[in-house]
Design a protein around this motif. Structure first.
Motif, PDB file in Angstrom:
ATOM      1  N   GLN A  35      25.302  79.699   6.477  1.00 42.33           N
ATOM      2  CA  GLN A  35      23.929  80.070   6.795  1.00 42.33           C
ATOM      3  C   GLN A  35      23.107  78.779   6.796  1.00 42.33           C
ATOM      4  OE1 GLN A  35      23.018  83.243   7.502  1.00 42.33           O
ATOM      5  NE2 GLN A  35      25.181  83.796   7.242  1.00 42.33           N
ATOM      6  N   VAL A  36      22.434  78.474   7.890  1.00 41.10           N
ATOM      7  CA  VAL A  36      21.733  77.189   7.992  1.00 41.10           C
ATOM      8  C   VAL A  36      20.255  77.393   8.346  1.00 41.10           C
ATOM      9  CG1 VAL A  36      21.879  74.862   8.924  1.00 41.10           C
ATOM     10  CG2 VAL A  36      23.892  76.327   9.020  1.00 41.10           C
ATOM     11  N   SER A  59      27.952  79.728   2.263  1.00 42.21           N
ATOM     12  CA  SER A  59      27.005  78.892   1.538  1.00 42.21           C
ATOM     13  C   SER A  59      25.733  78.715   2.360  1.00 42.21           C
ATOM     14  CB  SER A  59      27.623  77.539   1.179  1.00 42.21           C
ATOM     15  OG  SER A  59      27.872  76.812   2.331  1.00 42.21           O
ATOM     16  N   GLN A  60      24.654  78.477   1.648  1.00 42.82           N
ATOM     17  CA  GLN A  60      23.333  78.323   2.258  1.00 42.82           C
ATOM     18  C   GLN A  60      23.042  76.823   2.422  1.00 42.82           C
ATOM     19  OE1 GLN A  60      20.942  80.690   3.037  1.00 42.82           O
ATOM     20  NE2 GLN A  60      19.500  79.078   3.670  1.00 42.82           N
ATOM     21  N   LEU A  61      22.746  76.404   3.658  1.00 41.42           N
ATOM     22  CA  LEU A  61      22.508  74.984   3.913  1.00 41.42           C
ATOM     23  C   LEU A  61      21.160  74.769   4.593  1.00 41.42           C
ATOM     24  CD1 LEU A  61      26.023  74.173   5.466  1.00 41.42           C
ATOM     25  CD2 LEU A  61      25.300  73.829   3.088  1.00 41.42           C
ATOM     26  N   VAL A  75      13.444  74.123   4.276  1.00 43.39           N
ATOM     27  CA  VAL A  75      14.905  74.326   4.359  1.00 43.39           C
ATOM     28  C   VAL A  75      15.563  74.167   2.988  1.00 43.39           C
ATOM     29  CG1 VAL A  75      14.881  73.290   6.686  1.00 43.39           C
ATOM     30  CG2 VAL A  75      15.757  71.948   4.762  1.00 43.39           C
ATOM     31  N   VAL A  76      14.816  73.623   2.019  1.00 45.44           N
ATOM     32  CA  VAL A  76      15.439  73.266   0.748  1.00 45.44           C
ATOM     33  C   VAL A  76      15.724  74.446  -0.176  1.00 45.44           C
ATOM     34  CG1 VAL A  76      15.194  71.856  -1.341  1.00 45.44           C
ATOM     35  CG2 VAL A  76      14.447  70.949   0.869  1.00 45.44           C
ATOM     36  N   VAL A 121      21.683  69.854   2.024  1.00 41.01           N
ATOM     37  CA  VAL A 121      20.793  69.673   3.169  1.00 41.01           C
ATOM     38  C   VAL A 121      21.271  68.442   3.943  1.00 41.01           C
ATOM     39  CG1 VAL A 121      18.440  69.088   3.891  1.00 41.01           C
ATOM     40  CG2 VAL A 121      18.811  70.679   1.980  1.00 41.01           C
ATOM     41  N   VAL A 122      21.452  68.609   5.254  1.00 43.81           N
ATOM     42  CA  VAL A 122      21.865  67.491   6.104  1.00 43.81           C
ATOM     43  C   VAL A 122      20.660  67.015   6.914  1.00 43.81           C
ATOM     44  CG1 VAL A 122      23.435  66.735   7.937  1.00 43.81           C
ATOM     45  CG2 VAL A 122      24.182  68.473   6.284  1.00 43.81           C
TER      46      VAL A 122
END
Lengths: 326, 326, 326, 326
Positions: free
Chosen positions: D47-48, D23-25, D78-79, D85-86
């Motif tokens: 993936q971050v 997953s993309q974060l 990053v969105v 999103v953390v």
């Protein structure tokens, strides 16, 4: 204060001085305190445009002004033509709402050097921000919170604690004299009046609570309260709370303790001021151990249904059970 | 006080009054305070027999008395022939030791109606017990603790807070006048002087700590300390600590804060008095929330090496780190 | 403990061990706690001579003892023939009165090496003094105050905190086991049991008050009390008061908060223990800032009529007004 | 959460679950805590895209990520494409700055149902406001502050306290599991995690200060610290601070007290949390008498140069003078 603003203000001041009995003023915030203050300005001969969110409050002031107060239909409407505008609002939140932004009072003054005198009890930091914005808008803003309650407001016996340039204070002083008995210039920094007020009230709370405890301890040790008050007032324990506003019923005639703590300076208001002090202390990294406990004690008393009693009611709260049985 | 003792005392009083400049007195406890007090009694013309556990202390007082003080070789030896005996001891423990029992001062007075004036700072309850024992022994005991420190003792400027029958107080008053500037009759119950003193000192501690916090908060909010002190002293925060003994160096000349908190009323002594207050409060079921915290704060300051500094040093303690870096 | 006393004690111990089911004991103080403790000693097979100032209390214990308890007509009368005497008195004052002097328990033991086990909650310093006097009288005195209330006393589930030589503790242990579930040897110094108990109870008070505040704050922030308790108990806020004895009604079944704070460990008793802690702290020059405030809060709650409520009632006291209106 | 947002979120969740390892974060805020948390997400196979105001912080995380972290050049970057999103920011102020307004994160999510997980320690009220704004923007925002410090962050041993709808919590849980050992759902209201955290930390402060005082009192009464800790931990004084993190050097190996209070949970951070608690209590009209005093004590310790010491250092502060002389 920039040289340009100062020049404008001085011109305004001369104009005011030359026509002292007929200067045009604005007043916003006609609660218990503000209504009396606006009325006293009108009684002193000034023309005052007044505004409040309550239409009834406006009408009452206008009706009692012998024709010298007139109603505005918005806050900004009091500004045009006024050499000075006084505000008396519930808290710093309303100050920011009314003064700030493109639709605020400062913008409405259109760079005419209007002097804004803010008597709201609020945060020193908010005053500083409004003062900066005022300067950019070509206006002057000073803080002038009051000491003394509703009765002092009615009788023009308030004390004003002012923060801002001395030159601005000097121009404000004659107006303040129409509403109070004394004005103190606390510092050149805007917000100094608020700062001095919250320091004073924190010390007042601490010394009042201490007085209540000393008087209660003395009573339980068999001392006559009048004798003990006399000793304290002749000794190092002497303070305003022991001398002028003693919390034991009967020691000083006419103060709230002698009428079951009704009226006076309410616990809820003292709690509000103590929270301002705690907030200012936290922001400025200052410890206030006793002031912090005083804040908690007033919070506890409010939770016990004493919010609308005078702040000297701690004497009774301390000994609750005995009072019930006696 | 029984009728019989009162009669004896009145006779003694007449005798004293008629020969005021030559009455015979006893004095026990010649520490920093007591030595000055005994000397002042001698200077006022009285003959004083003096005793202390330190022979050097006795000799010093005798040497400075222009022949009117004489040395006793035991506490009890000051009693015979004395119309009144003054005691100034470290604590209630020594009072009990010296006054009580078959070998104590009261017994040594042999029912002659001697007036014992005890200036020790101690527990009100102990005073009550000694007073009962005095009555049984045909003597009269009143408490008369002092306010004012070593300098006031030397200059005969002490304030006496007295507890006991008014008739006894009236007889003591001329003697107290030789050692102080003011005597207050706090109540007819023996121990009332002690009670008033601990109430006063508890309030003093609370208001001093509050003053320190208010002044520190004001400083961090950008106020000039002199300005803030002026505001407080003109407002409801006014107290002896803000007006007469301000804890910020430079605000009031000549007080301990202006000489790095040296001398004055030591933290260790304030802690002792606060513990007396806490003990009295516990025995009498009174809450003293602020007074209790004040006691803890002085305990903490003593643990941080400030026991021998003036009690206004809390202003510095609050901001310890800043002082280190500045 | 001198070698001679230890020898005597060891001989006594051997005698006790060899005749464990038939040893002769004394018990003084048959209040709510003591009556159950004496009864449990009798149930365990010991012969117990019991005394109390109330004749009815004596009779009740004797009646419920299946013939193994007998009435004494004075405190001293329980001593002759007893290998050990247990005392459970109101306070240190009664301990001194009953143990000390030429007509006291220690003198009555006539140098026979009697072991005195004092379960009174009192001052460590008093225990030390009695222990010295015991040694001079040829007896052994240890302190063994209890934790756990009336229900634990009845069910022989008390915890004993003991101070004194390990050898004396070992001899006492089997007797304590008949009255409780656990005995802890806190130190070789007599008074160590009292010291540990007042430290424990001071921490208990502080953490209970903190738990009440955390739970009240959480409630006002919209948290479910059960959820918050679960979070605390899984985190660093976990304590006996949050886990076992939660002050919010309904979170832990069966504890006093769930029956309107009736029963349990009364505020008045917690206040008594907190005052012992404050007194010990003052005598030993230790600051206890939080413990001091806890003491004041319990004093205030007692003044508000909550003396006979469980000590977790602070949760309700904090929010008094809301409870009234809900 | 509206039905529409919940549907979006569920779809996102399914997508995430079906491709759990890829997953993309997004992650914003790479301080001591955040850098480890982002790295752990990458290690778990995600993936971050990461962002911080410090370019060096970004580079360090990217370098240690085995190719799974990539640098963003702004927070908003990053969105796009991220299911979640953390954020781990210094305080509520930065949360408002980054999330809110037309140029904020929420706007940048373009109504795609992005799940924002905010691990900042901040004010519950701010979380509520951001959650409302998120809903209007077609996103989901929950709060998930952490317990456990830098070492726990590095070792993926954090505890997360979460506030928000259970459905959102369930979706966040697997991601939190990659960074911690435990996640607790504190309530359906967003801000409940913050609320629980400040309640916990207020109780932690109170019980730690109480533990320090109990251990100090015990030491001065002659108890061995290990014995006293054993008694407390077997009794009603037991708490996390006495059992797991005892403030007396040597009682529990490996905790900060055993290395002169270095490292651990700093006084400055505890003070920050206590001020959040005081602010929340004031806004919600709750009294926190002990919590208020705890706040003042930490403020005082910070003023005395202990800001960077572990919060258990109060044990040493209490007895400052003795430590100096020993």
């Amino acid at each position: 204060m920039s040289a340009r603003n100062l020049l404008r203000l001085t011109l305004v001041a001369r104009r005011s001085a030359s026509t002292a009995s007929a200067s045009q003023l604005g007043f916003i915030g006609l609660g218990n305190m503000g209504a009396s203050m606006a009325t006293n300005l009108a009684k002193a001969g000034h023309q005052v445009r007044v505004f409040d969110v309550s239409r009834a409050a406006i009408d009452a002031v206008v009706a009692g002004s012998e024709g010298r107060a007139s109603a505005a239909s918005s806050a900004n409407e009091v500004v045009p033509g006024a050499s000075a505008v006084v505000t008396m609002l519930p808290s710093s939140k309303e100050v920011t709402q009314i003064y700030s932004g493109s639709d605020g009072l400062l913008a409405a003054s259109k760079g005419n050097g209007t002097l804004f005198i803010d008597s709201t009890t609020g945060e020193p930091g908010v005053c500083e921000k409004i003062a900066e914005e005022a300067q950019q808008a070509g206006a002057v803003y000073i803080d002038a919170p009051v000491s003394g309650g509703v009765v002092a407001a009615k009788n023009a016996q308030l004390t004003f604690m002012c923060g801002g340039p001395k030159s601005a204070f000097d121009i404000a002083a004659p107006l303040l004299a129409a509403m109070g008995k004394k004005s103190i210039h606390c510092g050149d920094k805007v917000g100094s009046g608020e700062a001095a007020k919250i320091c004073n009230n924190m010390l007042l709370a601490v010394s009042m609570l201490g007085t209540c405890e000393a008087m209660a301890l003395g009573k339980h040790l068999g001392l006559n309260p009048n004798n003990l008050a006399e000793v304290l007032n002749a000794s190092s324990g002497r303070c305003w709370s022991s001398e002028v506003y003693n919390p034991v019923p009967g020691v000083v005639p006419g103060v709230p303790s002698s009428r079951d703590y009704d009226g006076g300076f309410l616990c809820a208001l003292m709690l509000k001021d103590l929270r301002l002090a705690q907030s200012a202390a936290a922001q400025n990294q200052v410890s206030t151990v006793m002031g912090g406990l005083a804040c908690q004690i007033y919070s506890l008393m409010c939770a016990h249904g004493l919010a609308a009693k005078d702040f000297s009611v701690f004497y009774k709260f301390l000994q609750d059970q005995q009072n019930k049985s006696n």
